[in-house]
Scaffold this motif. Structure first.
Motif, PDB file in Angstrom:
ATOM      1  N   GLY A  31     -33.429  29.158 -39.973  1.00  0.00           N
ATOM      2  CA  GLY A  31     -34.449  28.317 -39.400  1.00  0.00           C
ATOM      3  C   GLY A  31     -34.890  29.020 -38.092  1.00  0.00           C
ATOM      4  N   THR A  32     -34.671  30.045 -38.268  1.00  0.00           N
ATOM      5  CA  THR A  32     -35.278  30.472 -36.429  1.00  0.00           C
ATOM      6  C   THR A  32     -36.541  30.997 -37.226  1.00  0.00           C
ATOM      7  OG1 THR A  32     -33.180  31.185 -35.869  1.00  0.00           O
ATOM      8  CG2 THR A  32     -35.332  32.809 -34.655  1.00  0.00           C
ATOM      9  N   VAL A  33     -37.612  30.665 -35.851  1.00  0.00           N
ATOM     10  CA  VAL A  33     -39.257  31.417 -36.012  1.00  0.00           C
ATOM     11  C   VAL A  33     -39.118  32.193 -35.049  1.00  0.00           C
ATOM     12  CG1 VAL A  33     -40.930  30.498 -35.578  1.00  0.00           C
ATOM     13  CG2 VAL A  33     -39.718  29.225 -36.907  1.00  0.00           C
ATOM     14  N   ARG A  34     -39.372  33.529 -35.017  1.00  0.00           N
ATOM     15  CA  ARG A  34     -39.423  34.614 -33.669  1.00  0.00           C
ATOM     16  C   ARG A  34     -40.859  34.998 -33.906  1.00  0.00           C
ATOM     17  NH1 ARG A  34     -35.701  38.112 -31.850  1.00  0.00           N
ATOM     18  NH2 ARG A  34     -33.503  37.245 -32.892  1.00  0.00           N
ATOM     19  N   LEU A  35     -41.499  34.808 -32.633  1.00  0.00           N
ATOM     20  CA  LEU A  35     -42.853  34.927 -31.978  1.00  0.00           C
ATOM     21  C   LEU A  35     -43.005  36.601 -31.505  1.00  0.00           C
ATOM     22  CD1 LEU A  35     -43.468  31.730 -30.612  1.00  0.00           C
ATOM     23  CD2 LEU A  35     -43.388  31.645 -32.769  1.00  0.00           C
ATOM     24  N   SER A  36     -44.960  36.913 -32.372  1.00  0.00           N
ATOM     25  CA  SER A  36     -44.847  37.844 -31.567  1.00  0.00           C
ATOM     26  C   SER A  36     -45.028  38.249 -30.000  1.00  0.00           C
ATOM     27  CB  SER A  36     -46.448  38.206 -31.604  1.00  0.00           C
ATOM     28  OG  SER A  36     -47.269  37.839 -31.559  1.00  0.00           O
ATOM     29  N   ARG A  37     -44.360  37.154 -29.192  1.00  0.00           N
ATOM     30  CA  ARG A  37     -44.129  37.323 -28.242  1.00  0.00           C
ATOM     31  C   ARG A  37     -42.951  36.194 -27.382  1.00  0.00           C
ATOM     32  NH1 ARG A  37     -49.845  35.519 -24.402  1.00  0.00           N
ATOM     33  NH2 ARG A  37     -48.430  35.250 -22.779  1.00  0.00           N
ATOM     34  N   LYS A  38     -42.276  36.962 -26.901  1.00  0.00           N
ATOM     35  CA  LYS A  38     -41.019  36.221 -26.354  1.00  0.00           C
ATOM     36  C   LYS A  38     -41.672  34.158 -24.953  1.00  0.00           C
ATOM     37  CE  LYS A  38     -37.588  37.796 -23.221  1.00  0.00           C
ATOM     38  NZ  LYS A  38     -37.256  38.754 -22.596  1.00  0.00           N
ATOM     39  N   PRO A  39     -41.000  33.226 -26.415  1.00  0.00           N
ATOM     40  CA  PRO A  39     -41.543  31.873 -25.586  1.00  0.00           C
ATOM     41  C   PRO A  39     -41.237  31.937 -23.890  1.00  0.00           C
ATOM     42  CG  PRO A  39     -39.584  32.322 -27.725  1.00  0.00           C
ATOM     43  CD  PRO A  39     -40.184  33.780 -27.231  1.00  0.00           C
ATOM     44  N   GLU A  40     -40.296  32.979 -23.721  1.00  0.00           N
ATOM     45  CA  GLU A  40     -41.292  32.602 -22.414  1.00  0.00           C
ATOM     46  C   GLU A  40     -42.076  33.384 -21.361  1.00  0.00           C
ATOM     47  OE1 GLU A  40     -36.236  33.494 -23.586  1.00  0.00           O
ATOM     48  OE2 GLU A  40     -37.875  34.934 -23.720  1.00  0.00           O
ATOM     49  N   ASP A  41     -42.421  34.107 -21.745  1.00  0.00           N
ATOM     50  CA  ASP A  41     -43.901  34.660 -21.766  1.00  0.00           C
ATOM     51  C   ASP A  41     -44.536  33.741 -22.153  1.00  0.00           C
ATOM     52  OD1 ASP A  41     -41.942  37.075 -20.084  1.00  0.00           O
ATOM     53  OD2 ASP A  41     -42.523  38.114 -21.937  1.00  0.00           O
ATOM     54  N   LEU A  42     -45.150  32.757 -22.451  1.00  0.00           N
ATOM     55  CA  LEU A  42     -46.584  31.857 -22.834  1.00  0.00           C
ATOM     56  C   LEU A  42     -45.940  31.576 -21.515  1.00  0.00           C
ATOM     57  CD1 LEU A  42     -44.831  31.001 -26.901  1.00  0.00           C
ATOM     58  CD2 LEU A  42     -47.251  32.854 -25.898  1.00  0.00           C
ATOM     59  N   PRO A  43     -47.588  30.709 -21.205  1.00  0.00           N
ATOM     60  CA  PRO A  43     -47.788  29.571 -20.725  1.00  0.00           C
ATOM     61  C   PRO A  43     -46.820  28.078 -21.200  1.00  0.00           C
ATOM     62  CG  PRO A  43     -49.714  30.952 -21.151  1.00  0.00           C
ATOM     63  CD  PRO A  43     -48.500  31.508 -21.919  1.00  0.00           C
ATOM     64  N   PRO A  44     -46.339  26.895 -19.897  1.00  0.00           N
ATOM     65  CA  PRO A  44     -45.801  26.309 -20.307  1.00  0.00           C
ATOM     66  C   PRO A  44     -46.299  25.163 -21.263  1.00  0.00           C
ATOM     67  CG  PRO A  44     -44.985  26.878 -18.331  1.00  0.00           C
ATOM     68  CD  PRO A  44     -46.406  27.485 -18.711  1.00  0.00           C
ATOM     69  N   VAL A  45     -47.700  25.375 -21.111  1.00  0.00           N
ATOM     70  CA  VAL A  45     -48.395  24.053 -21.667  1.00  0.00           C
ATOM     71  C   VAL A  45     -48.268  24.917 -23.167  1.00  0.00           C
ATOM     72  CG1 VAL A  45     -50.208  22.955 -22.514  1.00  0.00           C
ATOM     73  CG2 VAL A  45     -49.036  22.554 -19.557  1.00  0.00           C
TER      74      VAL A  45
END
Length: 211
Positions: free
Chosen positions: A134-148
């Motif tokens: 069930g892991t979803v990997r994104l093209s950017r690190k989640p921690e680097d995304l805007p919080p909202v």
């Protein structure tokens, strides 16, 4: 708005009754009285969504948008991505939901006060060997995304049965080898989407490669 306009009238009546409008050493003033912020005019009413277009494949899902500084779920018919290069079914659904979050809200949604903070171009990538199910990997690190934006993604994925097998955290990772982390959608996150708590790193299965 009536409260704001009535205050000067009340003050003027008080001065008239005291006989001190003039000749009492009191100078008139035009300084406005601060009665607090005006109430929000956004309705946050979710407009009814029509069915999918003829010949278009899609599924119904709740997409979390921002309205009144909070997250509000909007029911949509989410099209299946045209470029189905992702063979992992979880990643495919996640990609469709990301595209729905990135899309500018409709005119009716904007009139109701809805916006989105998810940047365009964000994609779901295939999980790495050893990632928990069930892991979803994104093209950017989640921690680097805007919080909202991260709040919108976490709560949208958490509410979809194809991605999340019931209430609980969503497992997100970036495109590199960093282990994925668990993110939880709570009432606090929905009311304050600028802050998303993490539950820590996910331990890879003991028999996984590289674990």
């Amino acid at each position: 708005m009536k409260r704001r306009s009535s205050l000067p009238v009340v003050a003027l009546v008080s001065l008239l009754l005291s006989g001190c409008v003039s000749g009492c050493g009191i100078r008139a003033t035009t300084v406005p009285v601060d009665v607090g912020p005006a109430p929000s005019r956004v309705s946050c009413d979710t407009p009814a969504q029509p069915g999918g277009q003829s010949g278009e494949q899609g599924f119904r899902a709740t997409v979390e948008l921002v309205c009144g500084s909070q997250l509000v779920g909007v029911d949509r018919v989410v099209p299946v991505p045209e470029k189905r290069v992702l063979r992992d079914p979880v990643a495919l659904v996640a990609q469709a939901l990301l595209e729905a979050l990135e899309r500018t809200p409709s005119g009716e949604e904007r009139d109701a006060g809805f916006t989105t903070g998810v940047p365009t171009g964000l994609t779901a990538v295939a999980p790495r060997a050893g990632d928990p199910a069930g892991t979803v990997r994104l093209s950017r690190k989640p921690e680097d995304l805007p919080p909202v934006a991260l709040s919108q993604i976490v709560c949208t994925l958490a509410g979809n049965d194809a991605v999340s097998a019931g209430p609980g955290p969503v497992v997100l990772g970036g495109p590199n080898e960093d282990p994925p982390r668990a993110w939880e959608c709570t009432d606090a996150v929905r009311s304050r989407p600028e802050s998303v708590p993490t539950l820590g790193e996910i331990v890879r299965p003991s028999g996984a490669a590289g674990g």
